[in-house]
Design a protein around this motif. Sequence first.
Motif, PDB file in Angstrom:
ATOM      1  N   LEU A   3      71.724 -19.028  48.162  1.00  8.55           N
ATOM      2  CA  LEU A   3      73.081 -19.181  47.655  1.00  8.55           C
ATOM      3  C   LEU A   3      73.788 -17.845  47.670  1.00  8.55           C
ATOM      4  O   LEU A   3      73.210 -16.820  47.336  1.00  8.55           O
ATOM      5  CB  LEU A   3      73.051 -19.720  46.227  1.00  8.55           C
ATOM      6  CG  LEU A   3      72.406 -21.080  46.035  1.00  8.55           C
ATOM      7  CD1 LEU A   3      72.327 -21.412  44.556  1.00  8.55           C
ATOM      8  CD2 LEU A   3      73.185 -22.146  46.780  1.00  8.55           C
ATOM      9  N   ILE A   4      75.048 -17.861  48.052  1.00  9.95           N
ATOM     10  CA  ILE A   4      75.864 -16.654  47.969  1.00  9.95           C
ATOM     11  C   ILE A   4      76.197 -16.448  46.498  1.00  9.95           C
ATOM     12  O   ILE A   4      76.615 -17.365  45.800  1.00  9.95           O
ATOM     13  CB  ILE A   4      77.136 -16.788  48.819  1.00  9.95           C
ATOM     14  CG1 ILE A   4      76.749 -16.894  50.293  1.00  9.95           C
ATOM     15  CG2 ILE A   4      78.072 -15.613  48.579  1.00  9.95           C
ATOM     16  CD1 ILE A   4      77.903 -17.153  51.224  1.00  9.95           C
ATOM     17  N   ARG A   5      75.985 -15.227  46.036  1.00 10.76           N
ATOM     18  CA  ARG A   5      76.224 -14.927  44.629  1.00 10.76           C
ATOM     19  C   ARG A   5      77.369 -13.930  44.491  1.00 10.76           C
ATOM     20  O   ARG A   5      77.588 -13.111  45.353  1.00 10.76           O
ATOM     21  CB  ARG A   5      74.966 -14.342  43.997  1.00 10.76           C
ATOM     22  CG  ARG A   5      73.839 -15.334  43.902  1.00 10.76           C
ATOM     23  CD  ARG A   5      72.741 -14.813  42.991  1.00 10.76           C
ATOM     24  NE  ARG A   5      71.731 -15.809  42.818  1.00 10.76           N
ATOM     25  CZ  ARG A   5      70.638 -15.900  43.564  1.00 10.76           C
ATOM     26  NH1 ARG A   5      70.421 -15.042  44.513  1.00 10.76           N
ATOM     27  NH2 ARG A   5      69.763 -16.846  43.338  1.00 10.76           N
ATOM     28  N   ASN A   6      78.054 -13.999  43.345  1.00  9.89           N
ATOM     29  CA  ASN A   6      79.080 -13.021  43.007  1.00  9.89           C
ATOM     30  C   ASN A   6      78.436 -11.944  42.137  1.00  9.89           C
ATOM     31  O   ASN A   6      77.924 -12.241  41.062  1.00  9.89           O
ATOM     32  CB  ASN A   6      80.229 -13.681  42.237  1.00  9.89           C
ATOM     33  CG  ASN A   6      81.074 -14.543  43.135  1.00  9.89           C
ATOM     34  OD1 ASN A   6      81.242 -14.242  44.316  1.00  9.89           O
ATOM     35  ND2 ASN A   6      81.602 -15.615  42.600  1.00  9.89           N
ATOM     36  N   TYR A   7      78.483 -10.704  42.629  1.00 11.18           N
ATOM     37  CA  TYR A   7      77.932  -9.565  41.919  1.00 11.18           C
ATOM     38  C   TYR A   7      79.071  -8.686  41.435  1.00 11.18           C
ATOM     39  O   TYR A   7      80.097  -8.573  42.094  1.00 11.18           O
ATOM     40  CB  TYR A   7      77.052  -8.718  42.856  1.00 11.18           C
ATOM     41  CG  TYR A   7      75.774  -9.393  43.289  1.00 11.18           C
ATOM     42  CD1 TYR A   7      74.584  -9.148  42.615  1.00 11.18           C
ATOM     43  CD2 TYR A   7      75.754 -10.256  44.387  1.00 11.18           C
ATOM     44  CE1 TYR A   7      73.407  -9.746  43.013  1.00 11.18           C
ATOM     45  CE2 TYR A   7      74.575 -10.860  44.783  1.00 11.18           C
ATOM     46  CZ  TYR A   7      73.409 -10.602  44.096  1.00 11.18           C
ATOM     47  OH  TYR A   7      72.249 -11.202  44.490  1.00 11.18           O
ATOM     48  N   ALA A   8      78.858  -8.017  40.316  1.00 13.35           N
ATOM     49  CA  ALA A   8      79.820  -7.041  39.815  1.00 13.35           C
ATOM     50  C   ALA A   8      79.045  -5.943  39.091  1.00 13.35           C
ATOM     51  O   ALA A   8      77.934  -6.161  38.613  1.00 13.35           O
ATOM     52  CB  ALA A   8      80.820  -7.694  38.862  1.00 13.35           C
ATOM     53  N   THR A   9      79.662  -4.766  39.034  1.00 18.99           N
ATOM     54  CA  THR A   9      79.110  -3.657  38.261  1.00 18.99           C
ATOM     55  C   THR A   9      80.200  -3.141  37.343  1.00 18.99           C
ATOM     56  O   THR A   9      81.378  -3.111  37.714  1.00 18.99           O
ATOM     57  CB  THR A   9      78.558  -2.544  39.180  1.00 18.99           C
ATOM     58  OG1 THR A   9      77.965  -1.522  38.374  1.00 18.99           O
ATOM     59  CG2 THR A   9      79.615  -1.956  40.072  1.00 18.99           C
ATOM     60  N   LEU A  10      79.789  -2.755  36.133  1.00 22.70           N
ATOM     61  CA  LEU A  10      80.772  -2.353  35.142  1.00 22.70           C
ATOM     62  C   LEU A  10      80.149  -1.380  34.152  1.00 22.70           C
ATOM     63  O   LEU A  10      79.112  -1.665  33.563  1.00 22.70           O
ATOM     64  CB  LEU A  10      81.276  -3.595  34.392  1.00 22.70           C
ATOM     65  CG  LEU A  10      82.449  -3.465  33.457  1.00 22.70           C
ATOM     66  CD1 LEU A  10      83.694  -2.994  34.179  1.00 22.70           C
ATOM     67  CD2 LEU A  10      82.713  -4.803  32.785  1.00 22.70           C
ATOM     68  N   ASN A  11      80.783  -0.231  33.990  1.00 12.31           N
ATOM     69  CA  ASN A  11      80.386   0.718  32.966  1.00 12.31           C
ATOM     70  C   ASN A  11      81.144   0.335  31.699  1.00 12.31           C
ATOM     71  O   ASN A  11      82.368   0.404  31.666  1.00 12.31           O
ATOM     72  CB  ASN A  11      80.734   2.149  33.385  1.00 12.31           C
ATOM     73  CG  ASN A  11      80.306   3.167  32.364  1.00 12.31           C
ATOM     74  OD1 ASN A  11      80.475   2.987  31.171  1.00 12.31           O
ATOM     75  ND2 ASN A  11      79.754   4.264  32.841  1.00 12.31           N
ATOM     76  N   ILE A  12      80.415  -0.082  30.675  1.00 10.86           N
ATOM     77  CA  ILE A  12      81.077  -0.620  29.484  1.00 10.86           C
ATOM     78  C   ILE A  12      81.229   0.395  28.355  1.00 10.86           C
ATOM     79  O   ILE A  12      81.795   0.064  27.322  1.00 10.86           O
ATOM     80  CB  ILE A  12      80.363  -1.885  28.966  1.00 10.86           C
ATOM     81  CG1 ILE A  12      78.906  -1.593  28.604  1.00 10.86           C
ATOM     82  CG2 ILE A  12      80.478  -2.999  29.984  1.00 10.86           C
ATOM     83  CD1 ILE A  12      78.210  -2.734  27.921  1.00 10.86           C
ATOM     84  N   ASN A  13      80.709   1.609  28.526  1.00 10.98           N
ATOM     85  CA  ASN A  13      80.871   2.679  27.539  1.00 10.98           C
ATOM     86  C   ASN A  13      80.594   2.184  26.115  1.00 10.98           C
ATOM     87  O   ASN A  13      81.418   2.301  25.228  1.00 10.98           O
ATOM     88  CB  ASN A  13      82.255   3.305  27.655  1.00 10.98           C
ATOM     89  CG  ASN A  13      82.351   4.613  26.906  1.00 10.98           C
ATOM     90  OD1 ASN A  13      81.349   5.171  26.483  1.00 10.98           O
ATOM     91  ND2 ASN A  13      83.566   5.099  26.736  1.00 10.98           N
ATOM     92  N   CYS A  14      79.448   1.563  25.950  1.00 10.57           N
ATOM     93  CA  CYS A  14      78.908   1.064  24.670  1.00 10.57           C
ATOM     94  C   CYS A  14      79.534  -0.243  24.180  1.00 10.57           C
ATOM     95  O   CYS A  14      78.891  -0.998  23.489  1.00 10.57           O
ATOM     96  CB  CYS A  14      78.936   2.118  23.583  1.00 10.57           C
ATOM     97  SG  CYS A  14      77.943   3.547  24.005  1.00 10.57           S
ATOM     98  N   LEU A  15      80.765  -0.532  24.509  1.00 12.81           N
ATOM     99  CA  LEU A  15      81.422  -1.802  24.198  1.00 12.81           C
ATOM    100  C   LEU A  15      81.186  -2.250  22.758  1.00 12.81           C
ATOM    101  O   LEU A  15      80.625  -3.304  22.506  1.00 12.81           O
ATOM    102  CB  LEU A  15      80.932  -2.880  25.173  1.00 12.81           C
ATOM    103  CG  LEU A  15      81.801  -4.114  25.337  1.00 12.81           C
ATOM    104  CD1 LEU A  15      83.114  -3.753  26.003  1.00 12.81           C
ATOM    105  CD2 LEU A  15      81.083  -5.151  26.149  1.00 12.81           C
TER     106      LEU A  15
END
Length: 186
Positions: A3-15
């Motif tokens: 399956l084709i997947r949606n990937y993302a990366t995110l720096n959340i700075n502790c959130l």
Amino acid sequence: MHLIRNYATLNINCLRSLPKQQLLRSFIYNNDIDVLLLQELNIEANRGTTIIYRSGLPIKQSELHPSGRILSILTEANELIVNVYLPSGTNNRTERERVISDDLPFYLRHKYNMLILGGDFNNVLNAKDQLGAYNPSPGLKRICEDLQLLDSWEVCHGNYVEFTFYRGNSASRIDKIYVSKQHKEK
């Protein structure tokens, strides 16, 4: 069938705040994210990484660097997903290159059908990805060449640049997802 997947990366700075946590949930839902690489989680006073994935993704193995800065998961389909959060700042350049050269290869050692390497690299490979002083990473360049990894943004958008980090008069694209060259269509 893969399956084709949606990937993302995110720096959340502790959130830490609830409204920002709700924004993260909305981001995941609105963008139909299957695998999310997060950096700068506050883990016992260290800022580490985690990988959030959609229910049903069968995981065979996971490994976390003692510092929390590298996390890998290997799926039952032998997809290797590695999330990194490299040390930031000019004064940490030597440590950043050491992590790339000495620590990261351990997490890339598995036999895999597809490799996703993403996160907050806190450095760039190309001058176009940085305004201000150009400080490329020879270690990351070597890994990308040796493993035949492509920058997924460039696969989709060519030479168009969107910066992911801004400070004063400088900007850079330090948050990236690299994918195995043979899987760029996916």
